[in-house]
Motif scaffolding. Structure first.
Motif, PDB file in Angstrom:
ATOM      1  N   ARG A 134       0.821  -1.213   0.000  1.00  0.00           N
ATOM      2  CA  ARG A 134       0.000   0.000   0.000  1.00  0.00           C
ATOM      3  C   ARG A 134       0.854   1.261   0.000  1.00  0.00           C
ATOM      4  O   ARG A 134       0.325   2.377  -0.028  1.00  0.00           O
ATOM      5  CB  ARG A 134      -0.926   0.016   1.223  1.00  0.00           C
ATOM      6  CG  ARG A 134      -1.944  -1.110   1.241  1.00  0.00           C
ATOM      7  CD  ARG A 134      -3.159  -0.777   2.087  1.00  0.00           C
ATOM      8  NE  ARG A 134      -2.843  -0.330   3.428  1.00  0.00           N
ATOM      9  CZ  ARG A 134      -3.234  -0.935   4.548  1.00  0.00           C
ATOM     10  NH1 ARG A 134      -3.933  -2.059   4.470  1.00  0.00           N
ATOM     11  NH2 ARG A 134      -2.927  -0.447   5.728  1.00  0.00           N
ATOM     12  N   HIS A 353      -9.270  -3.517   1.731  1.00  0.00           N
ATOM     13  CA  HIS A 353     -10.328  -2.509   1.577  1.00  0.00           C
ATOM     14  C   HIS A 353     -10.456  -1.631   2.818  1.00  0.00           C
ATOM     15  O   HIS A 353     -11.528  -1.068   3.069  1.00  0.00           O
ATOM     16  CB  HIS A 353     -11.653  -3.205   1.279  1.00  0.00           C
ATOM     17  CG  HIS A 353     -11.616  -4.117   0.091  1.00  0.00           C
ATOM     18  ND1 HIS A 353     -11.495  -3.648  -1.197  1.00  0.00           N
ATOM     19  CD2 HIS A 353     -11.638  -5.478  -0.002  1.00  0.00           C
ATOM     20  CE1 HIS A 353     -11.474  -4.675  -2.045  1.00  0.00           C
ATOM     21  NE2 HIS A 353     -11.556  -5.787  -1.347  1.00  0.00           N
ATOM     22  N   HIS A 355      -9.348   1.327   3.649  1.00  0.00           N
ATOM     23  CA  HIS A 355      -9.641   2.759   3.491  1.00  0.00           C
ATOM     24  C   HIS A 355     -11.111   2.989   3.138  1.00  0.00           C
ATOM     25  O   HIS A 355     -11.740   3.930   3.647  1.00  0.00           O
ATOM     26  CB  HIS A 355      -8.724   3.371   2.440  1.00  0.00           C
ATOM     27  CG  HIS A 355      -7.281   3.379   2.844  1.00  0.00           C
ATOM     28  ND1 HIS A 355      -6.828   4.069   3.948  1.00  0.00           N
ATOM     29  CD2 HIS A 355      -6.183   2.758   2.314  1.00  0.00           C
ATOM     30  CE1 HIS A 355      -5.513   3.890   4.073  1.00  0.00           C
ATOM     31  NE2 HIS A 355      -5.117   3.101   3.102  1.00  0.00           N
ATOM     32  N   SER A 356     -11.661   2.152   2.284  1.00  0.00           N
ATOM     33  CA  SER A 356     -13.092   2.292   1.965  1.00  0.00           C
ATOM     34  C   SER A 356     -13.942   1.892   3.166  1.00  0.00           C
ATOM     35  O   SER A 356     -15.014   2.476   3.399  1.00  0.00           O
ATOM     36  CB  SER A 356     -13.451   1.437   0.747  1.00  0.00           C
ATOM     37  OG  SER A 356     -13.147   0.066   0.976  1.00  0.00           O
ATOM     38  N   SER A 437      -3.562   9.577   1.807  1.00  0.00           N
ATOM     39  CA  SER A 437      -4.653   8.604   1.698  1.00  0.00           C
ATOM     40  C   SER A 437      -5.623   8.705   2.866  1.00  0.00           C
ATOM     41  O   SER A 437      -6.556   7.904   2.977  1.00  0.00           O
ATOM     42  CB  SER A 437      -4.073   7.184   1.630  1.00  0.00           C
ATOM     43  OG  SER A 437      -3.360   6.871   2.816  1.00  0.00           O
ATOM     44  N   SER A 461      -0.409   2.313  -7.203  1.00  0.00           N
ATOM     45  CA  SER A 461      -1.719   2.039  -6.620  1.00  0.00           C
ATOM     46  C   SER A 461      -2.070   3.078  -5.561  1.00  0.00           C
ATOM     47  O   SER A 461      -3.232   3.500  -5.447  1.00  0.00           O
ATOM     48  CB  SER A 461      -1.758   0.633  -6.017  1.00  0.00           C
ATOM     49  OG  SER A 461      -0.801   0.497  -4.980  1.00  0.00           O
ATOM     50  N   GLU A 462      -1.070   3.514  -4.788  1.00  0.00           N
ATOM     51  CA  GLU A 462      -1.326   4.541  -3.778  1.00  0.00           C
ATOM     52  C   GLU A 462      -1.667   5.871  -4.462  1.00  0.00           C
ATOM     53  O   GLU A 462      -2.581   6.592  -4.017  1.00  0.00           O
ATOM     54  CB  GLU A 462      -0.107   4.703  -2.877  1.00  0.00           C
ATOM     55  CG  GLU A 462      -0.376   5.569  -1.652  1.00  0.00           C
ATOM     56  CD  GLU A 462       0.842   5.715  -0.750  1.00  0.00           C
ATOM     57  OE1 GLU A 462       0.666   6.193   0.374  1.00  0.00           O
ATOM     58  OE2 GLU A 462       1.953   5.362  -1.186  1.00  0.00           O
ATOM     59  N   ASP A 465      -5.244   5.670  -5.645  1.00  0.00           N
ATOM     60  CA  ASP A 465      -6.191   5.763  -4.528  1.00  0.00           C
ATOM     61  C   ASP A 465      -6.384   7.218  -4.083  1.00  0.00           C
ATOM     62  O   ASP A 465      -7.499   7.642  -3.757  1.00  0.00           O
ATOM     63  CB  ASP A 465      -5.703   4.915  -3.350  1.00  0.00           C
ATOM     64  CG  ASP A 465      -5.839   3.418  -3.609  1.00  0.00           C
ATOM     65  OD1 ASP A 465      -6.604   3.050  -4.520  1.00  0.00           O
ATOM     66  OD2 ASP A 465      -5.184   2.635  -2.906  1.00  0.00           O
ATOM     67  N   LYS A 468      -8.575   9.023  -6.615  1.00  0.00           N
ATOM     68  CA  LYS A 468      -9.982   8.652  -6.429  1.00  0.00           C
ATOM     69  C   LYS A 468     -10.575   9.360  -5.213  1.00  0.00           C
ATOM     70  O   LYS A 468     -11.726   9.817  -5.247  1.00  0.00           O
ATOM     71  CB  LYS A 468     -10.107   7.130  -6.259  1.00  0.00           C
ATOM     72  CG  LYS A 468      -9.812   6.339  -7.523  1.00  0.00           C
ATOM     73  CD  LYS A 468      -9.933   4.847  -7.274  1.00  0.00           C
ATOM     74  CE  LYS A 468      -9.666   4.052  -8.546  1.00  0.00           C
ATOM     75  NZ  LYS A 468      -9.733   2.589  -8.296  1.00  0.00           N
TER      76      LYS A 468
END
Length: 519
Positions: A134, A353, A355-356, A437, A461-462, A465, A468
């Protein structure tokens, strides 16, 4: 020799899990059980490679460790209180299982406490792997989690020393003079340069220190950790850490494969493994409550708790010693191995998952926070900055220097390492500690006042994220993101970002710099 088929199976299984959005380590676990059942490869060789992976892991942790951080109450007290709470509860559960399932044999209090102690640890390998994937290795929650794991490792090593068939050698007292070796080790590190000699030096020190501690009847991993600490705190240690990452990851693959080689229990013991694995649901709740008590934010407490949401490789080592000493039937070793593997399968989706998950629960969780938070957890002010740079590594710092010439006093850097942010401020750079993040951080950043955000974090990927998250918060300014490969660049462009491909455009930047100097 390792069977080529085993390497291929591990690769395909890891690839399959990555394609469905899960960490490859779950594939390695499955490949290990398959290989163990089919007798693929040499179990002894796999175990040796696994040991090397753990030694390199502990050595690299030492390279980045600040010993003073372990003295923080949120680390040593949380680890201690967790052990005090979990061990008695787990012991009672195990003894209750014996009453409900007579087929698994009798269990006295000593055996129950031994098993409970083995199950009280969380996996250092898993946590470090998750943080690396991550890109959160320098974040506050990662440092707290790793600190707790190191304290737990100290508990485990102390137990192994006290319960060992042989006492530490009298020569072990000579290890108290290890700090005297630091100047020599740092000198050799600086002389190693930047290529293969640097890697060779790191591996030699890691394996050599492990062997040294084994010679005086102490745990090899403890030696690797302490020698890593001896080399920490110098600029070159960061380069050494980065040089060893890939080697560490390759050898750690053998660790996950080795779990499967212990085999599967049968009948009632398999059911016991399922029950033990299901108990980890309680673990992050305990950590969450303890960390809130020590004035951490709900988000930090959740991230730490879920990263420790599994059983540890040290549990298998403790169980193996108990079996060797005749305190435990051998079937418990395979039972704990299956429970550990299952705990990883349970923990991975939560961490993937996380963070979501926090975004959905944030409002309720924040109500549980203490009124006065730790200094590191209090909100920071981005001031009047119009341009924000997330990630103040070499790329972010370079962008800051260039943009400062055109937009003086309008730029601020955000760095997840509080220590690094402090060093940058002392050097005259406007920089605040923060996690890009972290939804809470971004919500307090008054994004509507910022015209541009540059994202230059550890991995792609970070970066994605963060983009998004910015879009979810309806940020209307420009978002510029660093990429390294063409597929990454295309993905970022499709998300509406300005992107700079480091590898493709490096030559352009080089030529531009030369022309500036020639003028």
């Amino acid at each position: 020799m390792i069977e080529p088929v085993l390497v291929g199976v591990a690769f395909l299984a890891g690839l399959a899990f990555r394609r469905v959005g899960m960490p490859p380590l779950l594939g390695y676990l499955l490949a290990g059980f398959l290989a163990g059942g089919l007798q693929l490869g040499d179990a002894d060789v796999i175990n040796v490679l696994s040991d090397v992976g753990i030694i390199l892991l502990l050595f690299t942790i030492g390279l980045k460790l600040n010993v003073r951080e372990l003295l923080a109450p949120q680390i040593w007290a949380t680890a201690s209180l967790h052990t005090i709470i979990v061990v008695p509860l787990t012991s009672l559960m195990l003894m209750g299982l014996v009453l409900l399932m007579p087929g698994i044999g009798g269990m006295d209090t000593t055996v129950a406490l031994t098993l409970a102690f083995a199950l009280s640890f969380s996996s250092t390998v898993f946590a470090v792997k998750i943080f690396d994937e991550r890109g959160e290795g320098s974040a506050l929650h990662a440092k707290i989690a790793i600190g707790i794991l190191i304290v737990q490792d100290i508990f485990a090593v102390s137990y192994l020393v006290l319960s060992a068939d042989r006492a530490p050698s009298p020569w072990a007292f000579a290890l108290l003079g290890l700090p005297l070796l630091r100047p020599l080790l740092v000198f050799l590190l600086k002389q190693a340069g930047h290529g293969e000699l640097l890697v060779l030096f790191g591996i030699a020190v890691a394996l050599g220190s492990a062997e040294l501690f084994e010679m005086v009847h102490l745990k090899a991993g403890l030696g690797a950790l302490l020698f890593g600490i001896l080399l920490s705190g110098v600029d070159k240690s960061v380069e050494l850490y980065k040089s060893l990452i890939n080697f560490k990851d390759i050898f750690l693959t053998a660790f996950f494969l080795s779990i499967g080689y212990t085999g599967l229990p049968s009948g009632d013991m398999l059911l016991v493994a399922l029950v033990i694995a299901s108990l980890i649901i309680i673990r992050p709740l305990i950590y969450f409550g303890l960390l809130l008590m020590f004035r951490l934010r709900a988000r930090t407490s959740l991230l730490v708790g879920l990263s420790l949401f599994n059983y540890s490789e040290f549990g298998l080592i403790v169980a193996a010693m108990a079996v060797k000493g005749g305190q435990l039937p051998e079937v418990w070793l395979t039972t704990l191995a299956v429970a550990m593997a299952l705990s990883l399968f349970i923990a991975v989706p939560f961490n993937t998952h996380v963070h979501s998950l926090y975004a959905r629960l944030a409002t309720r969780l924040q109500k549980m926070e203490r009124s006065e938070l730790l200094v590191q957890e209090r909100p920071v002010d981005l001031g009047e900055a119009e341009i924000v740079i997330f990630g103040m590594g070499r790329i972010g710092s370079g962008a800051y220097d260039y943009l400062s010439q055109h937009y003086p006093d309008k730029i601020v850097g955000v760095e997840e390492s509080a220590d690094k942010a402090l060093k940058l401020r002392l050097a005259g750079i406007s920089c605040v500690p923060g996690d890009a993040s972290d939804r809470d951080f971004l919500e307090r950043a008054e994004l509507h006042r910022r015209k541009m955000v540059l994202v230059s974090l550890t991995n792609h990927s970070e970066n994605v994220d963060v983009v998004k998250l910015l879009q979810q918060l309806n940020y209307k300014g420009n978002i510029a993101v660093v990429s390294r490969f063409s597929d990454q660049q295309e993905e970022l462009i499709s998300m509406g970002c300005i992107t700079f491909n480091l590898y493709a455009e490096a030559g352009h930047g080089f030529a531009e710099r030369v022309m500036e100097e020639m003028v």
